[in-house]
Design a protein around this motif. Sequence first.
Motif, short mmCIF file in Angstrom:
data_model
loop_
_atom_site.label_atom_id
_atom_site.label_comp_id
_atom_site.label_asym_id
_atom_site.label_seq_id
_atom_site.Cartn_x
_atom_site.Cartn_y
_atom_site.Cartn_z
N THR A 25 0.64 -1.11 0.51
CA THR A 25 0.24 -0.34 -0.04
C THR A 25 0.85 0.91 0.12
O THR A 25 -0.07 2.58 -1.05
N LEU A 26 1.56 1.68 0.45
CA LEU A 26 2.81 2.71 0.78
C LEU A 26 3.93 2.46 -0.94
O LEU A 26 4.09 3.91 -0.56
N LEU A 27 4.44 1.85 -1.11
CA LEU A 27 5.29 1.41 -2.09
C LEU A 27 4.58 2.28 -3.81
O LEU A 27 5.42 2.90 -4.19
N LEU A 29 2.21 4.88 -3.16
CA LEU A 29 2.58 6.05 -3.08
C LEU A 29 3.53 6.73 -3.44
O LEU A 29 3.14 8.37 -3.46
N LEU A 30 4.63 5.72 -3.44
CA LEU A 30 5.99 7.02 -3.35
C LEU A 30 6.90 6.92 -4.50
O LEU A 30 6.88 7.67 -5.57
N VAL A 31 6.08 5.38 -5.71
CA VAL A 31 6.34 5.07 -7.38
C VAL A 31 5.52 6.32 -7.93
O VAL A 31 5.70 7.08 -8.49
N ILE A 32 3.65 5.81 -7.53
CA ILE A 32 2.94 6.73 -8.89
C ILE A 32 2.58 8.23 -8.05
O ILE A 32 2.32 8.91 -9.54
N ARG A 33 2.35 7.77 -6.90
CA ARG A 33 1.84 9.42 -6.56
C ARG A 33 0.01 9.35 -7.77
O ARG A 33 -0.18 10.80 -8.31
N PRO A 34 -0.52 8.88 -7.48
CA PRO A 34 -1.18 9.19 -6.96
C PRO A 34 -2.68 10.07 -6.84
O PRO A 34 -2.47 10.76 -5.25
N ASP A 35 -3.95 10.88 -6.98
CA ASP A 35 -4.37 11.99 -7.03
C ASP A 35 -5.01 11.02 -5.30
O ASP A 35 -5.07 10.46 -4.82
N PRO A 37 -7.83 11.05 -3.23
CA PRO A 37 -8.74 10.41 -2.77
C PRO A 37 -8.54 8.61 -2.61
O PRO A 37 -8.37 7.68 -2.22
N VAL A 38 -7.30 8.24 -3.94
CA VAL A 38 -6.45 7.07 -4.27
C VAL A 38 -5.86 6.86 -2.67
O VAL A 38 -5.27 5.73 -2.58
N ALA A 39 -5.19 8.21 -2.79
CA ALA A 39 -4.28 7.85 -1.49
C ALA A 39 -4.93 8.15 -0.21
O ALA A 39 -3.56 7.32 0.57
N LEU A 40 -5.54 8.89 -0.21
CA LEU A 40 -6.40 8.04 0.70
C LEU A 40 -6.68 6.45 1.19
O LEU A 40 -6.62 6.35 2.16
N ILE A 41 -7.41 6.32 0.33
CA ILE A 41 -7.40 4.60 0.32
C ILE A 41 -6.07 3.81 0.85
O ILE A 41 -6.64 3.12 1.51
N PHE A 42 -5.07 3.95 0.08
CA PHE A 42 -4.42 3.63 0.45
C PHE A 42 -3.04 3.58 1.76
O PHE A 42 -3.30 3.10 2.40
#
Length: 157
Positions: A25-27, A29-35, A37-42
Amino acid sequence: MSIHRYPPRSLSTDYYRASGGIAVTLLPLLVIRPDWPVALIFLLVAALCGYFFYRTMERHRLVIGLDDEGIFARGFNAVEIRWTDMSRFHLNYYTLRRDRTGGWMELVVRAGDKTIKIDSRLEDFVTVVRRAHSAARQNRLPMTPITQANLMALRIF
Protein backbone atom coordinates in the motif's frame (compact mmCIF):
# COMPACT_ATOMS: atom_id res chain seq x y z
CA MET A 1 3.35 -21.31 38.48
CA SER A 2 3.23 -21.85 34.74
CA ILE A 3 4.31 -19.41 32.04
CA HIS A 4 2.85 -19.39 28.53
CA ARG A 5 3.87 -17.49 25.39
CA TYR A 6 2.96 -17.33 21.73
CA PRO A 7 5.53 -19.32 19.77
CA PRO A 8 7.30 -17.05 17.25
CA ARG A 9 6.63 -19.57 14.49
CA SER A 10 2.87 -19.20 14.98
CA LEU A 11 3.15 -15.42 14.58
CA SER A 12 5.51 -15.35 11.59
CA THR A 13 2.72 -15.47 9.00
CA ASP A 14 1.02 -12.52 10.73
CA TYR A 15 4.27 -10.55 10.53
CA TYR A 16 4.62 -11.40 6.82
CA ARG A 17 1.01 -10.44 6.06
CA ALA A 18 1.24 -7.13 7.92
CA SER A 19 4.60 -6.22 6.40
CA GLY A 20 3.43 -7.20 2.92
CA GLY A 21 0.26 -5.15 3.34
CA ILE A 22 2.20 -2.10 4.42
CA ALA A 23 4.66 -2.47 1.54
CA VAL A 24 1.97 -3.06 -1.09
CA THR A 25 0.00 0.00 0.00
CA LEU A 26 2.82 2.47 0.66
CA LEU A 27 5.00 1.61 -2.34
CA PRO A 28 2.41 2.83 -4.91
CA LEU A 29 2.09 6.07 -2.96
CA LEU A 30 5.80 6.69 -3.30
CA VAL A 31 6.16 5.55 -6.90
CA ILE A 32 2.90 6.53 -8.64
CA ARG A 33 1.78 9.50 -6.51
CA PRO A 34 -1.96 9.04 -7.12
CA ASP A 35 -4.68 11.66 -6.65
CA TRP A 36 -5.70 12.37 -3.05
CA PRO A 37 -8.86 10.12 -2.92
CA VAL A 38 -6.85 7.10 -4.09
CA ALA A 39 -3.94 8.05 -1.84
CA LEU A 40 -6.32 8.30 1.12
CA ILE A 41 -7.60 4.77 0.48
CA PHE A 42 -4.04 3.45 0.28
CA LEU A 43 -3.13 5.26 3.51
CA LEU A 44 -6.16 3.84 5.31
CA VAL A 45 -5.28 0.30 4.23
CA ALA A 46 -1.64 0.91 5.25
CA ALA A 47 -2.83 2.14 8.67
CA LEU A 48 -4.95 -0.99 9.08
CA CYS A 49 -1.95 -3.18 8.20
CA GLY A 50 0.17 -1.15 10.64
CA TYR A 51 -2.34 -1.79 13.40
CA PHE A 52 -2.28 -5.51 12.58
CA PHE A 53 1.54 -5.41 12.77
CA TYR A 54 1.34 -3.67 16.18
CA ARG A 55 -1.13 -6.31 17.49
CA THR A 56 1.21 -9.06 16.30
CA MET A 57 4.13 -7.43 18.13
CA GLU A 58 1.95 -7.16 21.21
CA ARG A 59 1.17 -10.89 21.04
CA HIS A 60 4.84 -11.67 20.46
CA ARG A 61 5.82 -9.91 23.70
CA LEU A 62 2.88 -11.23 25.73
CA VAL A 63 3.59 -13.55 28.65
CA ILE A 64 0.68 -15.28 30.40
CA GLY A 65 1.24 -16.64 33.88
CA LEU A 66 -0.95 -18.88 36.02
CA ASP A 67 -0.66 -19.68 39.68
CA ASP A 68 -2.96 -20.62 42.55
CA GLU A 69 -3.92 -16.98 43.09
CA GLY A 70 -4.81 -15.95 39.55
CA ILE A 71 -3.76 -15.20 36.02
CA PHE A 72 -1.55 -12.39 34.77
CA ALA A 73 -0.60 -10.97 31.41
CA ARG A 74 2.65 -9.09 30.87
CA GLY A 75 3.47 -7.38 27.59
CA PHE A 76 2.95 -3.79 26.51
CA ASN A 77 0.43 -3.62 29.38
CA ALA A 78 0.26 -5.58 32.62
CA VAL A 79 -3.00 -7.09 33.87
CA GLU A 80 -3.57 -9.31 36.89
CA ILE A 81 -6.81 -11.08 37.73
CA ARG A 82 -7.31 -13.03 40.94
CA TRP A 83 -9.35 -16.21 40.48
CA THR A 84 -11.67 -15.20 43.29
CA ASP A 85 -12.39 -11.85 41.57
CA MET A 86 -13.12 -13.33 38.15
CA SER A 87 -16.53 -12.16 36.94
CA ARG A 88 -16.59 -13.44 33.36
CA PHE A 89 -15.37 -16.54 31.57
CA HIS A 90 -16.09 -16.87 27.87
CA LEU A 91 -14.65 -19.18 25.21
CA ASN A 92 -15.40 -18.34 21.56
CA TYR A 93 -14.56 -20.13 18.34
CA TYR A 94 -13.94 -18.14 15.16
CA THR A 95 -13.62 -19.52 11.66
CA LEU A 96 -13.41 -18.06 8.19
CA ARG A 97 -14.71 -21.18 6.45
CA ARG A 98 -18.23 -22.49 6.10
CA ASP A 99 -17.22 -25.99 7.14
CA ARG A 100 -16.03 -24.53 10.49
CA THR A 101 -12.47 -25.86 10.11
CA GLY A 102 -9.23 -23.95 10.33
CA GLY A 103 -10.43 -21.57 13.02
CA TRP A 104 -9.16 -20.46 16.41
CA MET A 105 -10.51 -20.12 19.91
CA GLU A 106 -10.38 -17.04 22.09
CA LEU A 107 -10.56 -17.10 25.87
CA VAL A 108 -11.85 -14.00 27.66
CA VAL A 109 -11.34 -13.68 31.41
CA ARG A 110 -12.62 -10.57 33.15
CA ALA A 111 -12.70 -9.10 36.65
CA GLY A 112 -14.27 -5.66 36.89
CA ASP A 113 -12.61 -3.46 34.28
CA LYS A 114 -9.63 -5.81 33.81
CA THR A 115 -9.75 -8.14 30.82
CA ILE A 116 -7.35 -10.76 29.50
CA LYS A 117 -7.93 -12.15 26.00
CA ILE A 118 -5.82 -14.94 24.57
CA ASP A 119 -6.21 -17.06 21.48
CA SER A 120 -5.55 -20.72 20.91
CA ARG A 121 -2.13 -20.16 19.33
CA LEU A 122 -0.78 -19.63 22.85
CA GLU A 123 1.38 -22.57 23.86
CA ASP A 124 -0.49 -24.97 26.12
CA PHE A 125 -3.73 -23.03 25.61
CA VAL A 126 -5.83 -25.91 26.95
CA THR A 127 -4.06 -25.75 30.33
CA VAL A 128 -4.94 -22.06 30.63
CA VAL A 129 -8.57 -22.74 29.68
CA ARG A 130 -8.78 -25.63 32.19
CA ARG A 131 -7.51 -23.48 35.05
CA ALA A 132 -9.76 -20.54 34.17
CA HIS A 133 -12.75 -22.88 33.80
CA SER A 134 -12.06 -24.36 37.23
CA ALA A 135 -12.07 -20.86 38.74
CA ALA A 136 -15.26 -19.97 36.84
CA ARG A 137 -16.99 -23.04 38.27
CA GLN A 138 -15.82 -22.18 41.79
CA ASN A 139 -17.16 -18.64 41.33
CA ARG A 140 -20.41 -20.09 39.90
CA LEU A 141 -20.19 -17.93 36.79
CA PRO A 142 -22.85 -18.47 34.13
CA MET A 143 -21.61 -20.01 30.89
CA THR A 144 -23.23 -19.48 27.53
CA PRO A 145 -24.15 -22.48 25.39
CA ILE A 146 -21.37 -21.42 23.01
CA THR A 147 -18.79 -21.53 25.80
CA GLN A 148 -20.08 -24.93 26.92
CA ALA A 149 -19.88 -26.31 23.38
CA ASN A 150 -16.34 -25.02 22.98
CA LEU A 151 -15.31 -26.54 26.32
CA MET A 152 -16.72 -29.86 25.15
CA ALA A 153 -14.75 -29.53 21.90
CA LEU A 154 -11.60 -29.18 24.02
CA ARG A 155 -12.80 -32.13 26.18
CA ILE A 156 -12.82 -29.99 29.31
CA PHE A 157 -16.48 -30.00 30.29
